[in-house]
Structures are given as C-alpha cells and as structure tokens.
Design an enzyme around this catalytic site. Structure first.
Site, PDB file in Angstrom:
ATOM      1  N   SER A 189       0.871  -1.187   0.000  1.00 15.28           N
ATOM      2  CA  SER A 189       0.000   0.000   0.000  1.00 15.28           C
ATOM      3  C   SER A 189       0.898   1.224   0.000  1.00 15.28           C
ATOM      4  CB  SER A 189      -0.844   0.010   1.272  1.00 15.28           C
ATOM      5  OG  SER A 189      -1.430   1.293   1.462  1.00 15.28           O
ATOM      6  N   TYR A 199      -1.740  -1.227  10.203  1.00 14.10           N
ATOM      7  CA  TYR A 199      -1.769  -1.307   8.726  1.00 14.10           C
ATOM      8  C   TYR A 199      -0.525  -0.636   8.156  1.00 14.10           C
ATOM      9  CZ  TYR A 199      -3.837  -1.317   4.017  1.00 14.10           C
ATOM     10  OH  TYR A 199      -4.091  -1.542   2.682  1.00 14.10           O
TER      11      TYR A 199
HETATM   12  N1  LIG Z   1      -8.600  -1.151  -1.629  1.00 13.37           N
HETATM   13  C1  LIG Z   1      -7.643  -0.297  -1.329  1.00 13.37           C
HETATM   14  O1  LIG Z   1      -7.858   0.906  -1.300  1.00 13.37           O
HETATM   15  C2  LIG Z   1      -6.251  -0.790  -1.022  1.00 13.37           C
HETATM   16  C3  LIG Z   1      -5.217   0.145  -0.970  1.00 13.37           C
HETATM   17  C4  LIG Z   1      -3.926  -0.296  -0.699  1.00 13.37           C
HETATM   18  C5  LIG Z   1      -3.690  -1.648  -0.493  1.00 13.37           C
HETATM   19  N2  LIG Z   1      -4.713  -2.542  -0.542  1.00 13.37           N
HETATM   20  C6  LIG Z   1      -4.401  -3.948  -0.294  1.00 13.37           C
HETATM   21  O2  LIG Z   1      -4.959  -4.757  -1.297  1.00 13.37           O
HETATM   22  C7  LIG Z   1      -5.146  -6.080  -0.772  1.00 13.37           C
HETATM   23  C8  LIG Z   1      -6.525  -6.560  -1.142  1.00 13.37           C
HETATM   24  O3  LIG Z   1      -7.474  -5.757  -0.489  1.00 13.37           O
HETATM   25  P1  LIG Z   1      -8.846  -5.280  -1.142  1.00 13.37           P
HETATM   26  O4  LIG Z   1      -8.869  -3.820  -1.084  1.00 13.37           O
HETATM   27  O5  LIG Z   1      -9.067  -5.985  -2.427  1.00 13.37           O
HETATM   28  O6  LIG Z   1      -9.845  -5.780  -0.009  1.00 13.37           O
HETATM   29  P2  LIG Z   1     -11.158  -6.689  -0.063  1.00 13.37           P
HETATM   30  O7  LIG Z   1     -11.631  -6.731   1.341  1.00 13.37           O
HETATM   31  O8  LIG Z   1     -12.093  -6.215  -1.131  1.00 13.37           O
HETATM   32  O9  LIG Z   1     -10.607  -8.107  -0.493  1.00 13.37           O
HETATM   33  C9  LIG Z   1      -9.773  -8.848   0.358  1.00 13.37           C
HETATM   34  C10 LIG Z   1     -10.036 -10.317   0.173  1.00 13.37           C
HETATM   35  O10 LIG Z   1      -9.187 -10.996   1.085  1.00 13.37           O
HETATM   36  C11 LIG Z   1      -9.947 -11.946   1.801  1.00 13.37           C
HETATM   37  N3  LIG Z   1      -9.362 -12.161   3.119  1.00 13.37           N
HETATM   38  C12 LIG Z   1      -9.395 -11.339   4.202  1.00 13.37           C
HETATM   39  N4  LIG Z   1      -8.815 -11.925   5.246  1.00 13.37           N
HETATM   40  C13 LIG Z   1      -8.395 -13.146   4.821  1.00 13.37           C
HETATM   41  C14 LIG Z   1      -7.741 -14.224   5.467  1.00 13.37           C
HETATM   42  N5  LIG Z   1      -7.419 -14.172   6.752  1.00 13.37           N
HETATM   43  N6  LIG Z   1      -7.469 -15.322   4.738  1.00 13.37           N
HETATM   44  C15 LIG Z   1      -7.819 -15.390   3.427  1.00 13.37           C
HETATM   45  N7  LIG Z   1      -8.456 -14.419   2.780  1.00 13.37           N
HETATM   46  C16 LIG Z   1      -8.739 -13.301   3.467  1.00 13.37           C
HETATM   47  C17 LIG Z   1     -11.337 -11.349   1.896  1.00 13.37           C
HETATM   48  O11 LIG Z   1     -12.330 -12.349   2.162  1.00 13.37           O
HETATM   49  C18 LIG Z   1     -11.472 -10.697   0.527  1.00 13.37           C
HETATM   50  O12 LIG Z   1     -11.991 -11.592  -0.430  1.00 13.37           O
HETATM   51  C19 LIG Z   1      -4.897  -5.967   0.732  1.00 13.37           C
HETATM   52  O13 LIG Z   1      -3.605  -6.440   1.042  1.00 13.37           O
HETATM   53  C20 LIG Z   1      -4.987  -4.473   0.988  1.00 13.37           C
HETATM   54  O14 LIG Z   1      -4.270  -4.076   2.117  1.00 13.37           O
HETATM   55  C21 LIG Z   1      -5.981  -2.141  -0.807  1.00 13.37           C
END
Ligand SMILES: NC(=O)c1ccc[n+]([C@@H]2O[C@H](COP(=O)([O-])OP(=O)(O)OC[C@H]3O[C@@H](n4cnc5c(N)ncnc54)[C@H](O)[C@@H]3O)[C@@H](O)[C@H]2O)c1
Length: 261
Positions: free
Chosen positions: A152, A166
């Site tokens: 991130s 985070y």
């Molecule tokens: N969306 C944003 O703005 C953003 C920004 C920076 C980084 N990220 C990173 O992107 C990655 C994906 O996040 P996202 O935004 O798609 O979120 P999201 O919540 O839409 O998707 C995350 C997925 O991971 C699964 N998950 C959560 N905990 C889990 C576990 N313990 N075991 C297995 N699966 C698990 C959830 O069920 C979900 O399907 C993360 O690492 C997040 O930190 C997201």
C-alpha cells in the site's frame, strides 16, 4: 505474429484473498491471459460465487477456502498446488484494514488494542512471509517464478486515514520484498510489490463506497478520484508476465499520483 510478452499459457498461479476486490482483479487478468489460477480466500461463499462466474466464462480456476492466518493450512494448500505441476506466479494479496487512522478517536495511539494489532500483523505481515516461503521452495527447484506482494502507499508514506498496524505491516512487507528479491535473484525468481492508493473494494467493510469517505480519499489523489479494481490489472499482468523478466526488488505505487504529491 502475436507478441508472447504477456502470454501466461501453461502457467500456474496462486492468489490469496482472491474472492473479491483486487485479488479477484488479479485472478481475472491472469486467467484471461492463459494461467490456471488457484484462488484462496477465507470467505467460502464469495469464493464459490467468483470462481463459478469465471469457470462459466471458460477460465481455469480452482478454489480453496483458506484463512491465511492459519500457517499450516496456507503452507499445505500452496504445496498441494505446486505438486500438481508447477508454481509460476504467486500474489500475496490477502490483507485487512486496521480501522481508521489517527484523526479519529479509535485510531489514536492510546486506543490501539493488543488483540487487533496482533491480528493485523498475522494477516498483513506474517501471512505474506509464509506465502513467500511456501512459494519459494518449488520456485527455487524450477529456477523460475514471480512473487507479487500487495502492499500500500501507506507503507511508503504516512496516510492519515489508515490505522497504525496497517501502516507498519505495509512498510514491513516492502522490505521483505527487497530482502527476498536478493536471495531469490540467482534462481530467476522476481519479487516485487504493488503499492495501491485508494481503490474501490470491500476492504474495511466497503467503507470507501460511502460517498463522503470516497470524496475524502479522492481529495488526496492528484487524479481527483479513487481507483477501480480493473485499473490494477495492467500492472499486475506486467509483473507476472515475460515482459518483466528484468524487473525485481521494486515497490511500485499505483495511486493516481499520490506518492509524487
Ligand atoms: N482497496 C484499497 O484501497 C487498497 C489500498 C492499498 C492496499 N490494498 C491492499 O490490497 C489487498 C486486497 O485488499 P482489497 O482492497 O481488495 O480488499 P477486499 O476486502 O475487497 O478483499 C480482500 C479479500 O481478502 C480476503 N481475506 C481477508 N482476510 C483473509 C484471510 N485471513 N485469509 C484469506 N483471505 C482473506 C477477503 O475475504 C477478501 O476476499 C490488501 O492487502 C490491501 O491491504 C488495498
């Protein structure tokens, strides 16, 4: 003749947190370009829905219900996928929010609870290391592989809207990537991180989809809006593909210009 630069046919990929959000976008683009994708997620219902939709479109995907916080299960599933043949591409993507940042009472230093801190460390840091560890063994034997860690911009610079755990875990995995890239370079294994800015996903209970929260994040982005999951696909494909054969040890922001501001 069509270029093979982005061709993944015959390759096996594994994506953690693949049921929705960015993980689903990675699964879609990898399978569209010919890879067979093992989708790992803790949410069995969402996983089944997404995998079925992709299979109905003719994509080669398999689903595995896994809590990445369960090291034994995560290692077991990764080993089982690798033993079916090869393990070419791994996205260590699963991650969770640590709640709102220091501009809210619950996000301030003294409000951070031990248990919540530990859960975020387990999922956002330790599980990423375990995924990397489980992927490295078969990739070393093959003498090839791609590992992409989803970090991130909160791991690169301070970000007021995110919680302490985070920010700390995302910074930690950026250096995990650099360290592993050095060990694995002689084996032709590339290790890189994608560092997204705000994207429209379900993270933090889909808080970003509330209009006032979306507007707050959009105001922090030079392009003036948040990202859509489809917009991460090009960078993901690049890092997984033959086109990135000389690209390792990097943390690449995809953030509408936020880190440059
Ligand atoms: N969306 C944003 O703005 C953003 C920004 C920076 C980084 N990220 C990173 O992107 C990655 C994906 O996040 P996202 O935004 O798609 O979120 P999201 O919540 O839409 O998707 C995350 C997925 O991971 C699964 N998950 C959560 N905990 C889990 C576990 N313990 N075991 C297995 N699966 C698990 C959830 O069920 C979900 O399907 C993360 O690492 C997040 O930190 C997201």
């Amino acid at each position: 003749m069509q270029s093979k630069l982005f061709d993944l046919s015959g390759q096996t990929a594994l994506v953690t947190g693949a049921a929705c959000g960015l993980g689903l976008a990675f699964t879609e683009i990898l399978s569209e370009h010919g890879a067979r994708v093992a989708m790992l997620d803790i949410d069995a219902a969402a996983l089944q829905r997404s995998a079925k939709r992709l299979r109905d479109q003719g994509r080669a995907v398999d689903e595995h219900v896994v809590d990445v916080g369960d090291r034994t299960r995560l290692r077991g599933v990764t080993d089982a996928v690798a033993k079916q043949g090869r393990l070419d591409i791994v996205f260590a993507n699963a991650g969770i929010s640590a709640g709102p940042g220091y501009k809210t009472a619950v996000g301030q230093i003294e409000a951070v609870q031990d248990e919540a801190w530990q859960r975020v460390l387990d999922i956002n840091l330790t599980s990423v290391f375990v995924t990397l560890q489980a992927a490295a063994a078969p990739m070393k034997r093959q003498r090839s592989g791609r590992i992409i860690v989803v970090s991130s911009i909160a791991g690169i610079k301070s970000e007021a809207p995110v919680g302490y755990a985070y920010a700390a875990t995302k910074a930690a995995i950026n250096n995990l990537v650099r360290q592993a890239a050095m060990e694995l370079a002689p084996f032709n294994i590339m290790v890189n991180a994608i560092a997204p800015g705000p994207f429209r996903t379900n993270i933090a209970g889909g808080r970003i989809n509330q209009p006032e929260v979306e507007a707050m994040f959009a105001a922090m982005v030079p392009l003036g809006r948040i990202g859509e999951p489809d917009e991460i696909k090009g960078l993901a494909l690049l890092l997984a593909s033959p086109a990135a054969s000389f690209l390792t040890g990097t943390v690449i922001p995809i953030d509408g210009g936020s880190t440059a501001a």
